[in-house]
Scaffold this active site. Sequence first.
Site, short mmCIF file in Angstrom:
data_model
loop_
_atom_site.label_atom_id
_atom_site.label_comp_id
_atom_site.label_asym_id
_atom_site.label_seq_id
_atom_site.Cartn_x
_atom_site.Cartn_y
_atom_site.Cartn_z
N CYS A 155 -11.74 8.95 -51.27
CA CYS A 155 -10.86 7.79 -51.09
C CYS A 155 -9.78 7.81 -52.17
CB CYS A 155 -11.66 6.50 -51.16
SG CYS A 155 -10.63 5.02 -51.00
N ASP B 99 -28.76 -7.01 -51.18
CA ASP B 99 -28.96 -5.90 -50.24
C ASP B 99 -30.38 -5.79 -49.68
OD1 ASP B 99 -28.08 -3.69 -48.79
OD2 ASP B 99 -28.67 -2.27 -50.34
N CYS C 286 -11.59 10.01 -45.50
CA CYS C 286 -13.03 9.73 -45.44
C CYS C 286 -13.62 10.15 -44.09
CB CYS C 286 -13.31 8.26 -45.70
SG CYS C 286 -12.52 7.11 -44.56
N CYS D 219 -16.41 14.05 -43.44
CA CYS D 219 -17.83 13.85 -43.09
C CYS D 219 -18.44 15.14 -42.55
CB CYS D 219 -17.97 12.73 -42.06
SG CYS D 219 -19.70 12.44 -41.59
N CYS E 247 -5.80 0.82 -46.04
CA CYS E 247 -6.10 2.21 -45.70
C CYS E 247 -4.88 2.93 -45.11
CB CYS E 247 -7.25 2.28 -44.69
SG CYS E 247 -8.87 1.94 -45.40
N CYS F 245 -17.55 10.72 -48.27
CA CYS F 245 -16.53 9.81 -47.76
C CYS F 245 -16.06 8.83 -48.82
CB CYS F 245 -17.01 9.08 -46.51
SG CYS F 245 -18.41 7.96 -46.77
#
Length: 372
Positions: free
Chosen positions: A247, A133, A193, A197, A187, A243
């Site tokens: 899930c 990352d 999600c 927000c 999904c 978010c």
Amino acid sequence: MAETLKGRIAAEAKALGFDALRFTSADAVRGAGEALDAFLADGRQGDMAWLATTAERRKAPRALWPQARSVIALGLNYGRGTDPLAVLEEKSRGAISIYAQGDDYHDILRDKLKPLAARVQALTESEVKVFVDTAPVMEKPLAARAGLGWQGKHTNLVSREFGSWLFIGAIFTTAEIAPDLAEEDHCGACRRCLDICPTHAFTAPYELDARACISYLTIEHKGHIAPRYRVAMGNRIFGCDDCLAVCPWNKFAQSGREAKLAARAGSDNPPLSELLVLDDAAFRARYRGTPIKRTGRDRFMRNVLIAAGNSDDASLAPLVEARLDDPSPLVRAMAVWALARLAPRRFNALRGSHCAGETDPVVRSEWLEEAA
């Protein structure tokens, strides 16, 4: 032979504490480059200028390292088995994203990836590189292509085994290793999600405008936070788990088993009263070795003051007032905003003297706003 090799690498990864491992080729990730171009063309990256400057190298593993032939994608589960959104009801506490409550995940993953990469190098007689990352690598599309999961509508990786709670690392190798099948998108019609927000940062399913994302605003954004986002931030002072937490695939996730991923003392959603008194030295000492330290004290205090302003806790007003003379205009501006919300009479009493001596235009404009 290839399967035997993959099995040996998987066994080594499991012994090091990784929860998931898959293989893919080092070819370009289909569609990822085009999606990145569209994201950048719209300016949705905000202050994250490095996304544009490294875009071409980011689009494909071989653009970064031409000798790469295979990618080993690895996942480390950081789920805790508790509700990360419960703290949002405790307005006098600062909500810190689960991933940032413990030691820096860059260090945790790197300490596991390096010995695994050395083992891969020995097993395959190849060259290897480790990524966590920080380099221009599109970890999530690569992990999806390898089969660790799929990129959900919130743009993060979703795993059928671990939900939305996987740290991702990658090992590039010059060895040819048979790729695994990519994971399908599961999904369906779900949009939990997207709907949760707080700042409506999703412009469409699978599309995020980082400039409106609370994780971006509290971590990456270097400047003042626009008024339209402040109330929606609530008490979120570092990141946002909303978010991720809603899930439905999280129901299959196991809680984190790695001791190093446990929350540090004092980092698990601490009282705002403890944070409002931090100077730079105290901030560095408290958050040494965590992701929070990289943001810096001034941006962190900016976030804490917004949370204080949203807390409805008048007992925090004196601590907020003490920040009115802070050296950082980021801090002073949000101290003014928070004081106006917590103690409007005190705000009006101080406005004249502070406004007259204020040299920063943004801080001055906060003083000139009407008290809440």
